[in-house]
Motif scaffolding. Structure first.
Motif, PDB file in Angstrom:
ATOM      1  N   ALA A 115      96.615  88.131  15.741  1.00 47.02           N
ATOM      2  CA  ALA A 115      97.781  87.596  15.215  1.00 47.02           C
ATOM      3  C   ALA A 115      97.601  87.315  13.703  1.00 47.02           C
ATOM      4  O   ALA A 115      96.819  87.011  13.268  1.00 47.02           O
ATOM      5  CB  ALA A 115      97.926  86.376  15.911  1.00 47.02           C
ATOM      6  N   LEU A 117      99.169  85.410  10.677  1.00 40.30           N
ATOM      7  CA  LEU A 117      99.816  84.077  10.490  1.00 40.30           C
ATOM      8  C   LEU A 117     100.199  84.153   9.140  1.00 40.30           C
ATOM      9  O   LEU A 117      99.436  84.148   7.865  1.00 40.30           O
ATOM     10  CB  LEU A 117      98.670  83.082  10.797  1.00 40.30           C
ATOM     11  N   ALA A 144     101.120  89.760  17.616  1.00 40.86           N
ATOM     12  CA  ALA A 144     101.941  88.880  17.209  1.00 40.86           C
ATOM     13  C   ALA A 144     101.995  88.359  15.759  1.00 40.86           C
ATOM     14  O   ALA A 144     100.965  88.625  15.231  1.00 40.86           O
ATOM     15  CB  ALA A 144     101.654  87.451  18.045  1.00 40.86           C
ATOM     16  N   PHE A 146     103.167  85.141  13.298  1.00 36.03           N
ATOM     17  CA  PHE A 146     103.844  83.803  13.176  1.00 36.03           C
ATOM     18  C   PHE A 146     104.082  83.444  11.768  1.00 36.03           C
ATOM     19  O   PHE A 146     102.954  83.455  10.973  1.00 36.03           O
ATOM     20  CB  PHE A 146     103.018  82.857  13.690  1.00 36.03           C
ATOM     21  N   ILE A 148     104.186  80.221   9.446  1.00 31.76           N
ATOM     22  CA  ILE A 148     103.721  78.809   9.607  1.00 31.76           C
ATOM     23  C   ILE A 148     103.536  78.111   8.288  1.00 31.76           C
ATOM     24  O   ILE A 148     103.476  78.731   7.491  1.00 31.76           O
ATOM     25  CB  ILE A 148     102.125  78.951  10.289  1.00 31.76           C
ATOM     26  N   ASN A 155     104.654  75.152  13.506  1.00 29.27           N
ATOM     27  CA  ASN A 155     104.696  76.480  14.210  1.00 29.27           C
ATOM     28  C   ASN A 155     102.872  76.484  14.679  1.00 29.27           C
ATOM     29  O   ASN A 155     102.529  77.425  15.483  1.00 29.27           O
ATOM     30  CB  ASN A 155     104.559  77.926  13.629  1.00 29.27           C
ATOM     31  N   ALA A 158     102.906  76.846  18.491  1.00 27.30           N
ATOM     32  CA  ALA A 158     103.206  78.367  19.016  1.00 27.30           C
ATOM     33  C   ALA A 158     101.796  78.990  18.887  1.00 27.30           C
ATOM     34  O   ALA A 158     101.666  79.905  20.021  1.00 27.30           O
ATOM     35  CB  ALA A 158     104.079  78.823  18.030  1.00 27.30           C
ATOM     36  N   ILE A 159     101.015  78.781  18.047  1.00 29.84           N
ATOM     37  CA  ILE A 159      99.660  79.506  17.791  1.00 29.84           C
ATOM     38  C   ILE A 159      98.799  78.992  18.831  1.00 29.84           C
ATOM     39  O   ILE A 159      98.147  79.937  19.573  1.00 29.84           O
ATOM     40  CB  ILE A 159      99.059  79.125  16.537  1.00 29.84           C
TER      41      ILE A 159
END
Ligand code: GDP
Ligand code: K
Ligand code: MG
Length: 291
Positions: A115, A117, A144, A146, A148, A155, A158-159
């Motif tokens: 992911a 970030l 993904a 994000f 943040i 967020n 969400a992580i």
């Protein structure tokens, strides 16, 4: 009943906000944070426990080109963390260009889902964030992305949800009440090191190491002795300052942080010692806990 557990590695360039993120995720001030690059020198585990899962986060040093044996050890710890990872959180800050491939090269050998970030969006605007999200989706095709703010806690939930969703079925790796793999001596030395990074300019922070030589626990008071190692006499003089002024500032702030962290009064004494070129000497690095 089923149980999930896994290793989640926090990787990225220096100053992206990895340690700030780690602390936000585990809800403890486990990793020291300063505005200077190379603050984090060790892989540090931060463990989040729940009845049904155990998440083992790894904070890591920022990816750099090694100049000393110390740097080699730091990068070795990043590599180890990537090898172990069930999931990788690649932290970038909104300004990073990613025109050089150091970090991405390290990730190439890994099969763990990633992911991305994009951190520090509190310092940016919607349009820039949107472009960065698209950039990363295109560049890495991660599982993904994000946007943040680790600092403001934006967020983070969400992580956590993403991590739990992607955590393998596995028994716990550590005791279910463990928060980290590090002991109180380590945290005490890190709190002194953080102050050295905050109070001095130029090469002093990078030339310093802190060793806790005695840690006597008490019900109401911990007695802690530490050595600060520098590479040259001139650095020792700067570190101590005129009439001991600078070292006193370091001691005062570090003691305050320790009292918060240990929830005890702390008596702290510090000594400064010169070991020429310790950063390049494998025997000293080993003694100081670098593999
Ligand atoms: P690391 O080197 O990747 O571990 O980064 P740190 O966590 O030590 O943070 C480096 C600097 O960036 C510190 O001054 C942090 O306060 C700052 N920082 C981290 N996250 C954020 C964020 O979300 N927003 C802003 N504005 N600053 C941040
Ligand atoms: K930093
Ligand atoms: Mg860090």
């Amino acid at each position: 009943m089923s149980h999930q557990a896994g290793f989640v590695s926090i990787i990225g360039k220096p100053n992206a906000g990895k340690s700030t993120l780690m602390n936000a995720l585990v809800g403890e001030n486990m990793s020291i944070i300063t505005p200077k690059a190379q603050t984090t020198r060790h892989r540090i585990l931060g463990i989040v426990n729940d009845e049904n899962y155990q998440i083992v986060f790894s904070d890591t040093p920022g990816v750099i080109k090694p100049h000393y044996a110390l740097h080699e050890s730091m990068m070795h710890q990043v590599d180890g963390s990537i090898v172990d990872a069930d999931l990788i959180l690649l932290v970038t800050d909104i300004y990073e260009e990613y025109d050089e491939a150091d970090v991405l090269k390290k990730l190439e050998g890994s099969l763990a889902p990633i992911a991305v970030l994009i951190n520090k969006i509190d310092q940016s605007d919607e349009e820039t964030v949107k472009k960065k999200v698209e950039f990363w989706q295109e560049k890495l095709k991660p599982k993904a992305v994000f946007a943040i703010s680790a600092l403001l806690g934006h967020n983070i939930k969400a992580i956590m949800d993403f991590v739990i969703e992607n955590l393998p079925e596995h028994p716990a790796y550590y005791e279910k009440d463990a928060l980290t793999d590090r002991n109180d001596r380590f945290f005490a030395s890190e709190m002194i090191r953080a102050q050295i990074f905050k109070q001095y300019k130029k090469e002093i922070p990078y030339s310093s190491e802190v060793i806790v030589t005695a840690f006597v626990e008490g019900e109401t008071l911990h007695r802690i002795s530490a050595e600060i190692i520098v590479e040259r006499d001139s650095q020792k003089n700067i570190l101590i300052g005129q009439g001991g002024k600078m070292l006193k500032i370091v001691g005062t702030y570090a003691r305050r942080d320790m009292e918060d962290f240990f929830q005890r009064k702390v008596f702290l004494e510090m000594f400064v010692k010169v070991i020429p070129d310790w950063r390049s000497k494998k025997n000293y690095l080993k003694k100081f806990g670098y593999e």
